[in-house]
Enzyme design. Structure first.
Site: not given
Ligand code: GAL
Length: 654
Positions: A153, A305
């Site tokens: 990110e 994710e």
């Molecule tokens: C994303 C990030 C992850 C974790 C996640 C939590 O933005 O890439 O490492 O922090 O959010 O929702």
């Protein structure tokens, strides 16, 4: 170039970020057992492992990672290996303060969190390249390795001195001469003329409003610098593994990266998506991000994710009710994902995200979260052979451009109520609710594959983009533009007449007298519907059709104009009206809903041969689907209708 199919090989990837360094080695064995039980076939390792891999400058600790790579491989689980460069170890900031980013008001962002690196720091880049080089050399031949994940990110900005020097270099490359920069930035205003490159700074905290073009260029520069960091690491891993795809995960609709530009540099486009389970429009937000990511990927993409349960960064963080995780995961697949992954595999017990869900929650194997994850793994395995690699077709393109967004969010505009993502969401929602599948496109892309193109809010347009829109309509396309289209050029300079003359002619606008923004909660009546947010005082020229404002100051003036196949909508029609307007225009251009007669809460998407039906409600509904189909999820045939229960889904093959 390798692509996502080199990693999926006909499967749908299923898994998530795996952070085993937070756990003792016994847990790793338990992890792989549970992964197998859930049919996890891919995990992402190493995202935040820098201090474990390089505990002191130049040291290398790969033993633990060797063990994990081997263990995962033994169990048939592929590894997406991350470069750890988004969270430098504390020693780096301590020994090299030049690696730390500086905010607009001169504060240093210290270690102790994450993403505390300056994209412009030569020291940071040197360390990042070195660890990437050694990681790639060590694991290039490892059979578990399927893909590279660069950083995480990318999102930092930097206003410090090294970034200032890099900004000047970037500006010199863009403008060549100071004269050209002074012209582009309009520095005649407020006595801002620059007499030397050295006088130019990032937009640091000023006394009053900033120069908007300086801010616009700084956003461009920041996106480009982060991209340079990405490309440097990508090139290193590519040298070692030219056969493996490389990605870096986007945040959805994130202001800081021109993701069109970035996507061109990636082998796989991936995104992190966290709709709020309580948001009644959470599913639509998901659909929008999925449509955008698919369009950037120009095909299958990776959901890198999502959360199996609650996140922990909203004010109040709600879990996902039973069934919702499966439904939203299937929605991603319906809209083109070939990978459904989570942050993270096992919920942490310590650290800032210990209350953020994992696929294995604190409740463990017996917990509802893991039980549902297991069911999802089985579902994905069942549908994979007929889903992976297939394309989604869309009859409508929604135009979106970061530069236009950046230009339109400046200080000093007429309404702080207008929020670009909200306007984009409103238009996408109208299409979504009309069951029209849409892609996203950049205004300079080839638009001819789409019978209908909508531009919710392209405030700033280059000449090339305007030419492209005109050519598109000339060649038979139907174009629908929202308020304030084509007001400014690439330098955020207002075009003569307040809207580009070629566009005024296209829409049948003679004069744009004034913009009339509306207050929060205010609405304006139009013939047959209400509207919010914005209105415009327009005098029609050679329009073929006009839908007028009713009452108030603009009574009788055009709210919507059409000339030929070009429409201009000078306000934001209320949701039902915008839906009906766009559905009607699409129907006129021969574009219909995915399926007729769908109940309100059922979303339908066609991917390849398959029809995905996704029920976003809790009460059972029956969907009419003429003919006999095979439901891949249940393995049974259905004829003419299918009933979907709470958050139910069907994946139908004719
Ligand atoms: C994303 C990030 C992850 C974790 C996640 C939590 O933005 O890439 O490492 O922090 O959010 O929702």
């Amino acid at each position: 170039m390798p692509g996502l199919d080199d990693a999926t090989r006909g499967r749908l990837l299923f898994g998530g970020d795996y952070n085993p360094e937070q756990w003792p080695e016994e847990t790793w064995h338990e992890d792989v057992r549970l992964m197998k039980a859930a049919r996890v076939n891919s995990v992402t390792l190493g995202v935040f492992s820098w201090s474990k891999l390089e505990p002191e400058p130049g040291a290398r600790e790969f033993g633990w990672l060797d063990t994990l790579m081997d263990l995962l491989h033994e169990h048939g689980i592929g590894v997406v290996l991350a470069t750890p460069t988004s969270s430098p170890p504390p020693w780096m900031g301590r020994l090299h303060p030049d690696t730390l980013p500086v905010t607009e008001d001169g504060r240093t962002e210290w270690w102790g969190g994450r993403q505390h690196f300056s994209h412009s720091s030569a020291t940071y880049r040197r360390y990042a390249a070195a660890i990437t080089e050694d990681l790639a050399a060590r694991y290039a031949g490892h059979p578990a390795l399927t893909m590279w994940h660069i950083n995480n990110e990318y999102c930092t900005a930097d206003h410090g001195d090294e970034a200032a020097a890099a900004f000047r270099r970037w500006l010199r490359a863009r403008y060549g001469t100071l004269d050209a920069l002074n012209t582009a930035w309009g520095t005649a205003f407020w006595s801002q003329g620059y007499d030397t490159w050295d006088g130019i700074l990032p937009p640091r905290l000023p006394h009053y409003m900033r120069n908007p073009t300086q801010v616009l260029d700084f956003r461009r520069f920041t996106s480009d610098m982060l991209l340079e960091c990405y490309a440097a690491e990508r090139d290193i891993v590519r040298r070692h593994t030219p056969h493996l795809p490389v990605t870096s995960n986007f945040m959805p609709l994130f202001l800081g990266q021109d993701a069109w530009r970035w996507a061109e540099e990636e082998d796989v486009v991936s995104v992190d998506l966290y709709p709020d389970p309580r948001d009644p429009l959470g599913a639509q937000h998901g659909a929008l991000v999925q449509d955008m990511t698919r369009s950037q990927a120009r095909g299958p993409w990776m959901l890198m994710e999502q959360a199996a349960g609650p996140v922990n960064w909203r004010g109040v963080n709600h879990p996902k009710p039973r069934g919702l995780n499966r439904l939203w995961s299937l929605q991603a697949v319906a809209r083109g994902a070939d990978a459904v992954c989570f942050f993270q595999w096992r919920q942490s017990r310590q650290g800032a995200e210990k209350f953020h869900s994992g696929m294995v929650s604190h409740a463990g194997e017996e917990g509802r979260t893991f039980q549902e994850v297991k069911q999802l793994g089985a579902d994905l395995e069942r549908i994979a052979p007929e889903t992976a690699g297939r394309h989604v077709t869309a009859g409508v393109a929604v135009l979106h451009d970061w530069h236009s967004w950046w230009a339109g969010t400046q200080d000093g505009r007429l309404s702080g109520e207008v929020d670009y993502p909200d306007v984009l969401r409103a238009w996408h929602r109208a299409l979504w609710q009309a069951h029209l599948t849409s892609d996203f496109a950049h205004p300079e892309h080839d638009l001819t594959p789409y019978p209908v193109v909508v531009a919710p809010q392209l405030y700033a347009l280059t000449d090339a983009a305007i030419g492209n829109l005109l050519a598109y309509v000339r060649q038979g396309g139907t174009l629908v533009c929202g308020f304030q289209t084509g007001v400014a050029d690439q330098d955020d300079r207002v075009r003569p007449g307040g809207m580009d003359a070629r566009l005024r002619e296209l829409f049948g606008i003679r004069t744009l007298h004034e913009w009339w923004p509306l207050d929060a909660g205010e609405s304006v009546a139009c013939e047959g519907f209400g509207a919010t947010l914005w209105s415009e005082e327009i005098e029609a020229g050679e329009a073929d059709e006009v839908i007028p404002y009713r009452g108030g100051e603009l009574d009788g003036l055009p709210a919507i104009l059409r000339r030929g196949r070009a429409w201009y909508v000078s306000t934001l029609p209320e949701p039902g009206a915008l839906r009906d307007l766009l559905a009607g225009i699409a129907a006129g251009a021969g574009v219909g809903p995915v399926l007729d007669g769908l109940p309100g809460q059922v979303e339908a998407v066609r991917r390849g041969e398959l029809l995905f039906l996704l029920h976003h409600g809790r009460e059972p509904v029956t969907v009419e689907v003429p003919g006999t189909h095979h439901d891949l999820l249940t393995g049974t045939d259905v004829t003419d209708r299918v009933t979907l229960g709470r958050y139910g889904a069907a994946v139908l093959r004719p």
